[in-house]
Design a protein around this motif. Structure first.
Motif, short mmCIF file in Angstrom:
data_model
loop_
_atom_site.label_atom_id
_atom_site.label_comp_id
_atom_site.label_asym_id
_atom_site.label_seq_id
_atom_site.Cartn_x
_atom_site.Cartn_y
_atom_site.Cartn_z
N LYS A 120 -1.53 47.87 124.20
CA LYS A 120 -2.01 48.39 125.48
C LYS A 120 -1.27 49.69 125.85
CE LYS A 120 -2.26 46.80 130.31
NZ LYS A 120 -1.99 45.61 131.16
N VAL A 174 -2.88 53.71 125.87
CA VAL A 174 -2.86 54.61 127.03
C VAL A 174 -2.08 55.88 126.69
CG1 VAL A 174 -2.03 54.90 129.40
CG2 VAL A 174 -3.17 52.78 128.72
N ASP A 206 -3.73 58.80 124.88
CA ASP A 206 -4.94 59.38 125.48
C ASP A 206 -4.54 60.05 126.80
OD1 ASP A 206 -7.29 59.50 127.18
OD2 ASP A 206 -8.29 58.27 125.67
N LYS A 228 -6.44 58.87 129.93
CA LYS A 228 -6.03 57.53 130.41
C LYS A 228 -4.66 57.58 131.07
CE LYS A 228 -8.52 54.69 127.05
NZ LYS A 228 -8.32 53.98 125.77
N GLU A 229 -3.75 58.38 130.50
CA GLU A 229 -2.41 58.52 131.09
C GLU A 229 -2.49 59.04 132.52
OE1 GLU A 229 0.66 59.93 127.55
OE2 GLU A 229 -0.34 61.45 128.72
N TRP A 248 -5.09 58.96 134.59
CA TRP A 248 -5.69 57.98 135.50
C TRP A 248 -4.70 56.89 135.86
CZ3 TRP A 248 -9.02 59.37 138.63
CH2 TRP A 248 -10.14 60.14 138.29
N LEU A 249 -3.91 56.47 134.89
CA LEU A 249 -2.91 55.44 135.20
C LEU A 249 -1.95 55.96 136.26
CD1 LEU A 249 -1.50 52.71 134.65
CD2 LEU A 249 -0.10 53.91 132.95
N ASN A 284 -7.40 65.73 123.66
CA ASN A 284 -7.05 64.54 124.44
C ASN A 284 -6.08 63.65 123.69
OD1 ASN A 284 -7.22 62.95 126.77
ND2 ASN A 284 -8.65 61.57 125.73
#
Ligand code: AMP
Length: 358
Positions: free
Chosen positions: A98, A102, A105, A108-109, A111-112, A148
């Motif tokens: 998991k 993240v 990417d 994704k990083e 957004w986290l 990305n």
């Protein structure tokens, strides 16, 4: 959580200098290390006889590796997630797929970070030149286009100052899915290197201030100069990220520091799911090094103290030909020289580092 007792074996995916320094720390704790990598010329292979040289998708080799170790970790974040998912069926992998997924990417990083109420640069995903132009019109310039995935040390990045730079920038991405980031006028760059144990204990090292040259880390100085409670806030953001990723091990979060009305403001830039170059000063300037701390976390041992042993620590990387100065550095009183045993000093290659403490 499976605890690995002295005499047990830590499996490490990747054979670079981070694996070499993790192995040295594991050996001091009476643990063995088994390196899995593809190339016979990797620096970590010098320090342990236990090795598997195979491709990331060689399931027979991965299975034999899993059977030879007690727990698996990685020192390189471009290990395919599928490799880690395969190994997770057979052995604990810490940190797990998991966190790796993240951290591989950039979108994704970001957004986290935003989900956790941390700030980031403006950003947008880009899949074509037309989309890039549309995003530039929305976001404004200057901006930076990055692949990305699979970028490091400034590779796969292009600065866009004017709309007419877009075509060359997109060509540099070689058609890979990319992210357009608003250019951040940062005052400084800092990172938090921290450990999270299997029991959820969270232990951050002092925030480190990082200076890059040609997109490669040049010096890391602890503690970073930050106003007010900003250092504690950086550590707290790092804790929230580690918790959200169910993280076990050492991670690094890189931040941009912006100055607004004399107050420092943090933007999350990147998450590294591993020990980090900006944490190398801990080898000589902290009670427990980041390498030992990572081994303690993945082996489910109690974490060590992250306290500094002196008021200041400075790490300087030896890049390419810098390493030719090894003899004079070795003669410098108080300089702690760390060399990775790489034979060829190519430009931009990390060959070693020097820690100066106090
Ligand atoms: P990265 O690979 O994202 O860590 O980027 C490498 C370096 O490029 C960073 O350490 C910054 O010095 C610079 N950089 C990356 N992204 C930005 C940005 N959005 N704004 C300003 N500088 C950036």
């Amino acid at each position: 959580m499976t605890q690995v007792a002295p005499g047990g074996t830590i499996g490490i995916l990747g054979g670079g200098q981070l694996g070499r320094m993790l192995a040295a720390a594991a050996h001091r704790l009476g643990l063995k290390v088994h390196i899995y990598c593809q190339d016979a010329d990797e620096p970590a292979l010098d320090v342990t006889p236990h090795r598997t040289l195979a491709a990331w998708d060689d399931e027979a080799a991965l299975l034999a590796f899993a059977n030879a170790v007690d727990v698996v970790t990685f020192e390189f974040e471009n290990v395919p997630v599928a490799t880690v998912e395969f190994l997770e069926k057979h052995r604990p992998v810490r940190p797990g797929s998991k966190a790796l997924g993240v951290a591989q990417d950039r979108i994704k990083e970001k957004w986290l970070a935003r989900d956790l109420k941390a700030m980031t640069a403006n950003f947008a995903g880009v899949g074509s030149l037309e989309e890039l132009l549309a995003r530039i019109d929305q976001m404004g310039l200057p901006a930076i286009l990055k692949t990305n995935r699979f970028g490091y040390d400034g590779k796969g990045q292009a600065k866009i100052l004017e709309r007419s730079d877009a075509e060359a920038a997109w060509a540099a991405m070689q058609n890979q899915p990319s992210i357009l980031e608003g250019f951040v006028p940062f005052r400084s760059e800092v990172s938090v290197v921290a450990a999270r144990g299997g029991d959820g204990a969270f232990v951050p090292f002092a925030v480190t201030e990082n200076v890059h040259r040609n997109h490669i880390l040049h010096t890391a100085t602890a503690p970073a100069r930050l106003s007010g409670d900003v250092a504690a806030e950086a550590a707290d953001i790092t804790r929230r990220i580690a918790e959200a990723l169910d993280y076990v091990g050492v991670l690094a979060v890189e931040f941009f520091v912006l100055a607004f009305d004399g107050e420092d403001v943090l933007y999350v830039n990147e998450i590294a799911p591993r020990v980090h170059n900006s944490g190398h000063w801990t080898q000589d300037g902290a009670v427990t090094s980041q390498f030992e701390q990572h081994i303690r976390a993945v082996a489910s041992w109690p974490l060590g103290s992250a306290a500094m042993t002196a008021p200041k620590a400075v790490m300087t990387n030896l890049i390419g030909d810098d390493v030719a100065a090894w003899a004079s550095l070795a003669a410098e009183p108080g300089a702690h020289v760390h060399l990775y045993g790489k034979r060829e000093a190519r430009p931009g290659r990390k060959m070693g580092h020097v820690n100066r403490i106090g």
